[in-house]
Design an enzyme around this catalytic site. Sequence first.
Site, PDB file in Angstrom:
ATOM      1  CG  HIS A 304      47.496  51.524  58.374  1.00 51.14           C
ATOM      2  ND1 HIS A 304      46.961  50.965  57.229  1.00 51.14           N
ATOM      3  CD2 HIS A 304      48.064  50.497  59.059  1.00 51.14           C
ATOM      4  CE1 HIS A 304      47.195  49.667  57.230  1.00 51.14           C
ATOM      5  NE2 HIS A 304      47.854  49.355  58.328  1.00 51.14           N
ATOM      6  CG  ASP A 361      52.400  48.348  63.900  1.00 54.55           C
ATOM      7  OD1 ASP A 361      52.368  47.138  64.152  1.00 54.55           O
ATOM      8  OD2 ASP A 361      52.196  48.818  62.763  1.00 54.55           O
TER       9      ASP A 361
END
Length: 433
Positions: A304, A361
Amino acid sequence: MEKVAKLIIDGREITLPLIAGSEGERAIDIRALREQTGLITFDPGYGNTGACRSAITYMDGEKGILRYRGVPIEQLAKSSSFVETAFLLITGKLPTRSELTRTSVYLNDFSILHENMKAFYQNYPSKAHPMGILSAMVNAMRSFYPELIDIEEEMNKTYLRIISKIRTMAAMAYKISIGQRVVYPRPDLCYCANFLNMMFDSVVVPYRIDDDLVQALNVFWILHADHEQNCSTTAVRVVGSGKVNIYSTISAGISALWGPLHGGANQAVIQMLERIEKDGLSIATCINRAKDPEDDFRLMGFGHRVYKTYDPRATIMKEMCDIVLKKVKQKDPLLDIARKLEEAALNDSYFKEKNLYPNVDFYSGIVLRAMGIPTNMFTVMFAIGRLPGWIAQWKEDVSDPEMKICRPRQIYTGNRLNEYIPIGQRKEDDSVC
């Protein structure tokens, strides 16, 4: 004594003030830099630039912390509802029982679309992406509903109108895309249950509301409700800085969310897992290929931009995977692949050294898939969840006395003075078509 940073340029020293946030993060205030030195900063992607002061969301990527208005995301996911979380983000406080009831009543009252808006759906190509339709429909709302009135109660009604209708528009777009009768919202159902019913109820097979699936959707939307100054939120603030109406501003946020590097990431995860299953790739092969810079294979859903440890939202969403899959009594081979990939990556020195942990996700796509949400609707689901955050950020931005219209500078790298040549004197270039 005021704390400052000292900058030496061509032998000249200037001081720039330091500012601090409530969690101890510090920044150098460079607003006077160009005026004092003629210089600007260069920061592609704005990863080192603070564009605003905000009291909405706090993140600590190194420690894996995410809080809305100071409330930990873990507590909200466990005890709150999406509607309550939306109220918290927009107003700055958790609602009382009467405030939450009034908010729910407004959401029900505002859930029906203007009949003339249906014509928009009928004229879209059958293969149009739901995100493109949603962005256009939200922008069109300004023509059907009144402008904001600068009275807090009326402004709050406008926010609730958008939050309510975006759910109806999304479900309607799906129903029309598959040629089914549109299902209207029911006043006896809560926000999340209403959406699932509008998506999946039909005259042939009535949809049965399941509390666990409703809670899963609540959690999904809570986890996505805001995430500090990300790509789409920045788009909302940049567009809003021009005093653009909120409908067009939110439409810009939806468009920014559409890309695979932002809102489309969970869809990319599903497509990756499907590819692994279809090609019969082993977990070891996937890990080795992902580490090879010459190979175009990538493990989507790992790492991320901000989090340098485990994404706290991923922990919560991973738990929802187990609950949802057990409830729908389905064994998803993609989840087995996902779990094996996670285990292999977490035990691989390459991924640990680069802090490539699974993010939200990685699991959210599995949850949506198990609930029956089609893959091309994943980003729409993200947009519905992120809407309260966009509204809160827009509201904060337009009322901030420090804010001005966004107008970044640049480092020019083109030609210097280039005299105009009359067309008759220009040499033909055969390489140009």
